[in-house]
Design a protein around this motif. Structure first.
Motif, short mmCIF file in Angstrom:
data_model
loop_
_atom_site.label_atom_id
_atom_site.label_comp_id
_atom_site.label_asym_id
_atom_site.label_seq_id
_atom_site.Cartn_x
_atom_site.Cartn_y
_atom_site.Cartn_z
N ARG A 34 0.84 -1.13 0.06
CA ARG A 34 0.11 0.00 -0.08
C ARG A 34 0.82 1.10 -0.14
N VAL A 35 1.89 1.15 0.68
CA VAL A 35 2.59 2.70 1.07
C VAL A 35 3.99 2.56 0.56
N GLY A 36 4.57 1.31 0.22
CA GLY A 36 5.78 1.21 -0.40
C GLY A 36 6.61 0.28 0.67
N GLY A 37 7.55 -0.40 -0.33
CA GLY A 37 8.58 -1.31 0.62
C GLY A 37 9.52 -0.54 1.36
N LYS A 38 10.00 0.58 0.42
CA LYS A 38 11.13 1.49 1.25
C LYS A 38 10.74 1.97 2.60
N HIS A 39 9.56 2.40 2.84
CA HIS A 39 9.16 3.06 3.90
C HIS A 39 9.08 1.86 5.07
N VAL A 40 8.41 0.92 4.69
CA VAL A 40 8.05 0.07 5.71
C VAL A 40 9.22 -0.68 6.02
N LEU A 84 19.66 5.74 8.57
CA LEU A 84 19.88 6.91 7.55
C LEU A 84 20.23 6.77 6.18
N CYS A 85 21.35 5.88 6.08
CA CYS A 85 21.60 5.65 4.72
C CYS A 85 20.74 4.86 3.85
N TRP A 86 19.88 4.23 4.50
CA TRP A 86 18.91 3.48 3.78
C TRP A 86 17.84 4.29 3.16
N PHE A 87 17.35 5.37 4.05
CA PHE A 87 16.52 6.32 3.47
C PHE A 87 17.02 7.45 2.34
N LEU A 88 18.27 7.42 2.64
CA LEU A 88 18.94 8.50 1.51
C LEU A 88 19.31 7.58 0.09
N LEU A 89 19.45 6.42 0.35
CA LEU A 89 20.09 5.67 -0.90
C LEU A 89 18.99 4.82 -1.89
N VAL A 90 17.91 4.56 -0.98
CA VAL A 90 16.78 3.63 -1.64
C VAL A 90 15.58 4.40 -2.10
N TYR A 91 15.36 4.09 -3.39
CA TYR A 91 13.91 4.69 -3.90
C TYR A 91 13.12 3.52 -4.52
N HIS A 118 11.41 6.41 -9.88
CA HIS A 118 11.77 7.74 -9.05
C HIS A 118 13.15 8.00 -8.78
N HIS A 119 14.07 7.17 -9.09
CA HIS A 119 15.26 6.93 -8.75
C HIS A 119 16.11 8.15 -9.58
N PRO A 120 16.73 9.11 -8.99
CA PRO A 120 17.47 10.27 -9.87
C PRO A 120 18.78 9.86 -10.47
#
Length: 480
Positions: A125-131, A228-235, A240-242
């Motif tokens: 529902r909200v995305g694997g990255k955030h969960v 912190l690295c996870w939230f910065l590196l993973v999309y 949505h990957h820049p």
């Protein structure tokens, strides 16, 4: 309606060709090495799962230094200024009974099991990255609080890791091309075994030199920093990957275009419950996890009581299979994708082949153990081989969820993982009951039961397993 044609034809029927043909043609359109975004995600997930299992194993090691069942003199449950010989002085030692220790250690598994399906649903529902990131962060924070919780006499629960595995499957459903799933997912999963191995070695050293609270402070602190690295590196997905190249983005999105988007608010629960390919995965997971958890939890006892190894030898020999298991995951993934890319076998055939190797060969090793006489070396070799070879299921049943229902892969992984956790809770209890009557006969029967379950699970999976997307998992079916 279920599709069973590929169950016996190993994915070589018309529908399998329809699903796999365009993807095989696209395989040569874009190739990158370790610098690709999807390989980067595999390495980041490897480290994340490494941290998750280090946090998980830390308690199992630290509780040896935390408890002192031989000292009954503390009225408050704490031995003042107490410490075990060989461990750093100054850390409190608790007079927890074996029953209390069991409750503390098992609390992880109860929370871990209860959050599996929930984690899979939320990640869809909200995305694997955030969960996944939130689950790892909260687990790290709770780990930091363990020393304070112990002082308060609280039975804490580190069960939020249950969301991590379903969430990573949701991510891979958006990132892993079908012909690269085995290698990418197994590289990530190898972090579990390497994390366990390193934690077994490092946690004991920390307890001896700094004291057991620092196991939780160090592991929890490193876990928080890694988040912190996870939230910065993973999309969440390639779109949505820049930093991803245009060629890689197009290749991934084209190769996954046939599977549809993530699931919505509702789930086809009735169709899932009637799906034999899904039941095949669940039954096989229960059976193979029975053997896996039986060996992981009971092998140190077997080495001590039957093979008569001392504590130092026991710890080293118990940790070695984790290295073999991690390397086996990576090699199995590479070989499975090679067979798919060269069109040697279809998807269903590859999944069944690696499941057969990973379930049948360990069962043979277990059956052989009672008949090798007094050779401790041969017994250790067979048990180590069993735990190493079982990693081949990583390219079989473990990732088959994405083959049959990529839109619901995270939720399905949560369901089948729950089956595995149930077997992990039952297996050690069953071993204890068998061994308590007559140790020699009990261990033989325990090995035979595990082998028989693996054989049954393998036959069921070969009969009903599938390698193609099921009707109920297609996006158009959800729209209707």
């Amino acid at each position: 309606m279920q599709r069973h044609a590929d169950s016996t034809q190993a994915g070589d029927g018309p529908e399998a060709e329809q699903d796999e043909g365009p993807l095989l043609a696209q395989q040569t359109s874009f190739r990158t090495g370790l610098c690709s975004a999807r390989c980067g995600l595999a390495l980041v997930l490897h480290v994340s799962l490494f941290m998750a299992y280090a946090l998980r194993v830390g308690l199992s090691i630290a509780i040896v230094a935390m408890t002192n069942s031989s000292s009954p003199h503390s009225s408050a449950g704490i031995t003042p200024n107490g410490s075990h010989q060989g461990f750093a002085r100054g850390a409190p030692v608790y007079n927890w009974s074996a029953e209390t220790q069991g409750i503390v250690l098992s609390s992880f598994f109860y929370g871990y099991g209860l959050t599996q399906a929930l984690g899979g649903y939320c990640s869809g529902r909200v995305g694997g990255k955030h969960v996944l990131g939130s689950g790892l962060l909260l687990t790290s924070v709770l780990t930091l609080l363990v020393p304070q919780a112990a002082d308060l006499g609280v039975s804490f629960l580190i069960g939020l890791q249950g969301v991590i595995f379903p969430a990573q499957y949701t991510l891979w459903a958006k990132w892993a091309p079908p012909l690269e799933r085995s290698r990418l997912m197994n590289i990530a999963d190898a972090g579990c075994t390497f994390g366990t191995f390193c934690a077994l070695l490092v946690a004991g050293i920390i307890c001896q030199s700094l004291g057991w609270p620092f196991v939780f402070y160090i592991f929890g602190g490193v876990g928080c920093a890694w988040c912190l690295c996870w939230f910065l590196l993973v999309y969440e997905d390639p779109a949505h990957h820049p930093w991803i190249s245009a060629g890689e983005r197009e290749y991934i999105m084209l190769s996954l275009a046939h599977q549809g988007s993530s699931h919505g608010r509702s789930l086809p629960l009735v169709a899932m419950a009637k799906s034999l390919p899904l039941w095949a995965i669940a039954v096989a997971c229960f059976c193979t996890d029975w053997l896996f958890y039986m060996l992981l939890t009971s092998m140190p006892t077997f080495m001590s009581d039957v093979l008569h190894f001392d504590l130092t030898e026991n710890g080293l020999l118990s940790a070695l299979p984790y290295v073999g298991n991690g390397l086996g995951h990576i090699l199995a993934g590479l070989l499975a994708d090679f067979l798919l890319a060269r069109r040697v076998f279809g998807t269903a055939a590859v999944r069944k082949l690696f499941s057969a190797l990973g379930m049948l060969l360990p069962a043979v090793c277990l059956v052989a153990v009672p008949y090798i006489g007094c050779s401790s070396t041969a017994a250790v070799v067979l048990l180590t081989l069993a735990l190493t070879i079982i990693s081949m299921t990583g390219a079989g049943i473990n990732i088959n969820h994405i083959d049959i229902a990529p839109r619901y892969a995270g939720f399905l992984l949560g369901i089948t993982n729950t089956f595995g956790i149930v077997s992990g809770i039952i297996a050690p209890t069953a071993v204890g009951l068998l061994v308590s009557q007559d140790p020699q006969t009990g261990w033989r029967n325990a090995f035979f039961v595990s082998a028989a379950l693996n054989l049954f699970g393998l036959i069921f999976y070969i009969a009903f397993g599938s390698g193609t997307i099921q009707d109920w998992a297609r996006e158009e079916a959800a729209v209707q």
